[in-house]
Design a protein around this motif. Sequence first.
Motif, short mmCIF file in Angstrom:
data_model
loop_
_atom_site.label_atom_id
_atom_site.label_comp_id
_atom_site.label_asym_id
_atom_site.label_seq_id
_atom_site.Cartn_x
_atom_site.Cartn_y
_atom_site.Cartn_z
N GLY A 1 -4.41 -3.84 -9.18
CA GLY A 1 -3.97 -2.55 -8.64
C GLY A 1 -5.19 -1.67 -8.46
N THR B 1 -6.39 2.13 -7.14
CA THR B 1 -5.95 3.48 -6.80
C THR B 1 -7.18 4.31 -6.49
N SER B 2 -7.15 4.98 -5.34
CA SER B 2 -8.30 5.78 -4.91
C SER B 2 -7.86 7.16 -4.47
N THR C 1 -12.36 5.82 -7.52
CA THR C 1 -11.46 4.66 -7.51
C THR C 1 -11.33 4.07 -8.90
N LEU D 1 -2.43 6.83 -15.60
CA LEU D 1 -2.74 5.40 -15.73
C LEU D 1 -3.39 5.06 -17.07
N LEU E 1 3.31 8.38 -10.96
CA LEU E 1 1.87 8.64 -11.02
C LEU E 1 1.56 9.97 -10.33
N SER F 1 -9.59 0.47 -10.66
CA SER F 1 -8.89 -0.80 -10.45
C SER F 1 -8.47 -1.35 -11.80
N PHE G 1 4.60 4.63 -8.46
CA PHE G 1 3.65 5.47 -7.74
C PHE G 1 4.13 6.92 -7.70
N GLN H 1 0.87 -1.18 0.00
CA GLN H 1 0.00 0.00 0.00
C GLN H 1 0.90 1.23 0.00
N HIS I 1 -2.64 3.81 -3.32
CA HIS I 1 -2.49 2.75 -4.33
C HIS I 1 -2.20 1.44 -3.60
N ARG I 2 -2.96 0.42 -3.94
CA ARG I 2 -2.79 -0.91 -3.34
C ARG I 2 -2.54 -1.92 -4.46
#
Length: 139
Positions: free
Chosen positions: A77, A79-80, A66, A33, A123, A68, A120, A6, A92-93
């Motif tokens: 992945g 991202t929120s 969000t 992304l 990003l 995904s 990340f 995370q 980001h998870r």
Amino acid sequence: MTELVQLRGVVEATPDEVAAVLLDARPGGRSPLAATGSARPAAGDEFTVTRDGGTLTVSVDRAHRTISQQGEWWYCGVTSVESEQRGALVVHRILNVAPGHRWAVRFVSRGPVLAAPTSFAKLLGGLGEQLDCAAYPLP
């Protein structure tokens, strides 16, 4: 589903401004992304794209800010964008969504997990550049 990593960062713009850019992820979109190539179907917030020889299924949830991106086997992945004192918190998870095969996922996921902090940071930099504001990872 197991969370492998995370990462969190701040973009000093409103969450809605950050989400507007981040979620514009169809090919040719403003999001860092954004996929290259073509998406199927041609419109909508759920689509598939080909990246690095594999197929990604992309789902955009505008209400929850969000996105995904799920691969064909183990990778997901998510991202929120959330509210934060300085603007927007981007989280980001990377998740393991493979049923079983934990030993194999540990081996295969090593590269993406190790590359995640650099990806990340890029990003966040892309979001900051698009929005003309500061953007940085949190420790």
